[in-house]
Design an enzyme around this catalytic site. Structure first.
Site, short mmCIF file in Angstrom:
data_model
loop_
_atom_site.label_atom_id
_atom_site.label_comp_id
_atom_site.label_asym_id
_atom_site.label_seq_id
_atom_site.Cartn_x
_atom_site.Cartn_y
_atom_site.Cartn_z
N ASN A 69 0.82 -1.22 0.00
CA ASN A 69 0.00 0.00 0.00
C ASN A 69 0.84 1.26 0.00
O ASN A 69 0.34 2.37 0.22
CB ASN A 69 -0.99 0.00 1.17
CG ASN A 69 -0.27 0.08 2.51
OD1 ASN A 69 0.94 -0.09 2.57
ND2 ASN A 69 -1.02 0.33 3.55
N ASP A 71 3.16 2.49 1.97
CA ASP A 71 3.53 3.25 3.17
C ASP A 71 4.95 2.94 3.64
O ASP A 71 5.38 3.42 4.68
CB ASP A 71 2.52 3.03 4.30
CG ASP A 71 2.49 1.59 4.78
OD1 ASP A 71 3.19 0.73 4.20
OD2 ASP A 71 1.76 1.31 5.76
N ASP A 246 8.33 -17.15 21.63
CA ASP A 246 9.30 -16.09 21.90
C ASP A 246 9.83 -16.16 23.32
O ASP A 246 9.07 -16.38 24.27
CB ASP A 246 8.60 -14.74 21.69
CG ASP A 246 9.52 -13.56 21.89
OD1 ASP A 246 10.42 -13.39 21.05
OD2 ASP A 246 9.36 -12.82 22.88
N GLU A 308 12.26 -20.37 20.77
CA GLU A 308 13.45 -19.53 20.76
C GLU A 308 14.28 -19.92 21.98
O GLU A 308 14.03 -19.47 23.08
CB GLU A 308 13.11 -18.04 20.83
CG GLU A 308 14.36 -17.19 20.69
CD GLU A 308 14.18 -15.72 21.08
OE1 GLU A 308 14.96 -14.89 20.60
OE2 GLU A 308 13.27 -15.40 21.88
C1 GLC Z 1 12.90 -12.32 21.28
C2 GLC Z 1 12.67 -11.71 19.91
C3 GLC Z 1 13.23 -10.32 19.92
C4 GLC Z 1 12.44 -9.51 20.94
C5 GLC Z 1 12.51 -10.19 22.31
C6 GLC Z 1 11.51 -9.61 23.26
O1 GLC Z 1 14.22 -12.41 21.60
O2 GLC Z 1 13.28 -12.52 18.92
O3 GLC Z 1 13.17 -9.69 18.66
O4 GLC Z 1 12.99 -8.23 21.03
O5 GLC Z 1 12.20 -11.56 22.25
O6 GLC Z 1 10.19 -9.96 22.87
CA CA Z 2 2.22 -1.38 3.88
#
Ligand code: GLC
Ligand code: CA
Length: 589
Positions: A69, A71, A246, A308
């Site tokens: 779009n 932006d 995460d 993660e």
């Molecule tokens: C994880 C994500 C990172 C984020 C952090 C806090 O490490 O990969 O990008 O800043 O969590 O959510």
């Molecule tokens: Ca966009």
């Protein structure tokens, strides 16, 4: 070298911060949202295995993938538009970093509503179209689930901070200070300085492992788990194939709030280094993972949990799988991809550990993500960068592992950090400048074409500038070059899917005292031929020899399936000539 090499210190600062302690659907037809799966090998007697065991998962940072779009910020329609590209590349699944409504302090990792789409990325209808489109392209979609913390703008936190006796007070971690102006203890934020922020209204401190605007949830409170698991159900019901969890090791903190140990030296933010024992990888994390897995397992189609998991060693990684597959299917292995130098002995050791020490669980190798400098810069030597990137791709895609890729890795995008503090978008780059320049460098727009904005957008200003090398480093140009990194990635992905030994063979290290050449055998578990992979990690030609008899393999020649750097197409295993940084992937005959 195509572009400036970063200092080792700067490029790895984020992962180093995390490292000391540190993703529906099944074997195809049973899946509710994917009717056909590309995970079933076409040519082998391989038993049906869950799709994720062999998956290539592709991480998309939606802000930077494709803007539709104008932006200057990528969006969901953009991802949908590029599904054909992703299918052609051969990926099995995409993981989207957070697209939920967010104040965008941490570019989406600060979530203010877990069950909606941020308008800057589109609408829920766009999301549903993405899922449906992905299904047509045989691609699964994984969401990023941030369970450790919310945005300070989330209604839960707004309520929690409103008074000491609000019913949501205990959803977050509130404590009295040690004295006036003094936080409860010495815990530091991974993003710099104290992990505690004082709230004047209720005169207590709240804990945040990350930014001040990312208050940690209190996982000792069962209501938090109930609420978050409902979020997981919401997305599973919409057809996502699973989650990337995460910061999963950060869910729990020591209830007694004991200080972390102070270690020698200072970090990039100028704070004393400290241990992580009180705030990271506490054993209760496993209880949550087990419970979440039970929820996910109620859905058909082998939905997956990816974690993660920055962990100190293979033993801690092994625990993340849980007994009888009871926790994560694919906790990320950060041991192999983040060695950060071409050290054959180290790669051998780590790959072997993943093969032998995970009880048959599948490692998920990863070299690149949105938090660390791109592998191009971490492994390059300034002269043979292109060849080295081919080696990185080969390790990722020919070992016995699931593979995680990051957008742009396949074309050799480089890290392009901001040059001045004023340009920085990622707050940690502002807090830590100049030692910590933040993560903007690895988040620049995807380079599709040599045209305006590299084909990413039509905006006069994109949210981060397009990297300067886009005219030569882009999908369009590299698609037309038979020896490009992009073509190498595409062929590798196709090969790992079609070749039985590469798909299912055990990973046996060869020539284990050779510190110049990394070689391994992918032994065919059935009748067919096995595959030898050899990579010269040096700038000198090396001649290697393979004796495979002891592994029950009789062949004495290898026919190259893929090769790079001038390796012959048929070689005698008695004397394989490997030019500098060359790669051989050969089928033994
Ligand atoms: C994880 C994500 C990172 C984020 C952090 C806090 O490490 O990969 O990008 O800043 O969590 O959510
Ligand atoms: Ca966009």
């Amino acid at each position: 070298m195509r572009y400036g090499t970063l200092s080792q210190a700067a490029l790895f600062a984020f992962a180093l911060l995390l490292s000391p302690l540190l993703f529906a659907q099944a074997t195809s037809s049973s899946s509710p949202s994917v009717t056909q799966t590309s995970s079933v090998a076409p040519t082998t007697s391989a038993p049906a295995t869950p799709w994720w065991r062999h998956a290539v998962i592709y991480e998309i940072y939606p802000r930077s993938f494709q803007d539709t779009n104008g932006d200057g910020i990528g969006d969901l329609k953009g991802i949908t538009q590029r599904l054909g590209y992703l299918q052609n590349l051969g990926v099995d699944a995409i993981w989207l970093t957070p697209i939920y409504p967010s104040p965008q302090v941490d570019f989406g990792y600060d979530i203010s509503n877990y069950e909606a789409i941020d308008p800057m990325y589109g609408t829920m209808a766009d999301f549903d179209r993405l899922i449906a489109g992905a299904r047509q392209h045989h691609i699964r979609v994984l969401m990023d689930l941030v369970m450790n913390h919310t945005s300070d703008q989330h209604p839960w936190f707004i309520e929690s901070r409103s008074s000491r006796n609000n019913p949501k007070r205990d959803w977050y971690i509130w404590r009295d200070g040690k004295g006036p102006g003094q936080p409860p203890n010495n815990w530091q934020s991974l993003f710099g300085h104290s992990a505690w922020t004082y709230d004047a209204k209720t005169q207590q401190w709240y804990y945040h492992k990350f930014y001040t605007q990312q208050p940690d949830l209190n996982w000792h409170n069962p209501d938090v788990q109930t609420a978050m698991f409902n979020v997981a159900r919401f997305w599973l019901n919409r057809g996502v194939a699973g989650f990337r969890l995460d910061a999963i090791t950060n869910l729990f903190e020591d209830p007694q709030l004991r200080d972390e140990k102070i270690l020698p030296g200072k970090n990039a933010y100028g704070d004393p280094n400290e241990g992580l024992a009180m705030t990271t990888n506490l054993p209760q994390v496993h209880d949550v993972l087990r419970a979440l897995r039970t929820v996910v397992n109620t859905y058909p189609g082998n939905r997956v949990l990816v974690g993660e998991t920055y962990l100190p060693n293979i033993d801690e990684l092994e625990k993340m799988y849980g007994a009888h597959d009871g926790q994560l299917q694919l906790p990320m292995d950060m041991q192999v991809g983040m060695i950060n130098r071409l050290d054959a002995n180290m790669f051998r050791l780590r790959i072997q550990q993943a093969e032998n020490d995970l009880r048959g669980n599948m490692p998920l190798f990863v070299f690149d993500n949105h938090d660390i400098a791109r592998s191009w810069d971490r492994y390059s030597d300034g002269v043979h960068d292109e060849a080295i990137a081919h080696i990185v791709a080969t390790i990722l895609l020919t070992t016995h592992s699931a593979a995680l890729m990051y957008y742009g890795q396949e074309i050799g995008m480089v890290t392009s950090p901001p040059k001045t503090r004023a340009e920085v978008q990622d707050p940690i780059g502002k807090i830590g400048w100049p030692k910590q320049k933040g993560r903007d460098g690895e988040r620049t727009p995807m380079q599709w074409t040599p045209g305006f904005d590299a084909g990413f957008s039509t905006a006069a200003h994109t949210w981060l500038p397009v990297a300067v090398d886009y005219k030569s480093v882009n999908v369009q140009v590299e698609s037309a070059q038979p020896d490009s990194l992009y073509v190498w990635y595409r062929k590798l992905i196709a090969l790992r899917r079609s070749n039985p030994a590469l798909r299912d063979g055990s990973n046996i290290m060869l020539n284990t005292s050779d510190s110049n050449v990394l070689s391994y055998l992918r032994k065919n578990p059935w009748q067919g031929p096995s595959v030898v992979v050899a990579m010269n990690f040096t700038a000198q030609t090396r001649t290697v020899k393979f004796d495979l008899h002891s592994y029950g393999i009789r062949g004495s020649r290898a026919q190259t399936l893929m090769q790079n750097g001038g390796v012959a197409t048929s070689v005698s295993l008695q004397a394989v000539n490997l030019p500098p940084f060359a790669v051989l992937i050969g089928q033994v005959e």
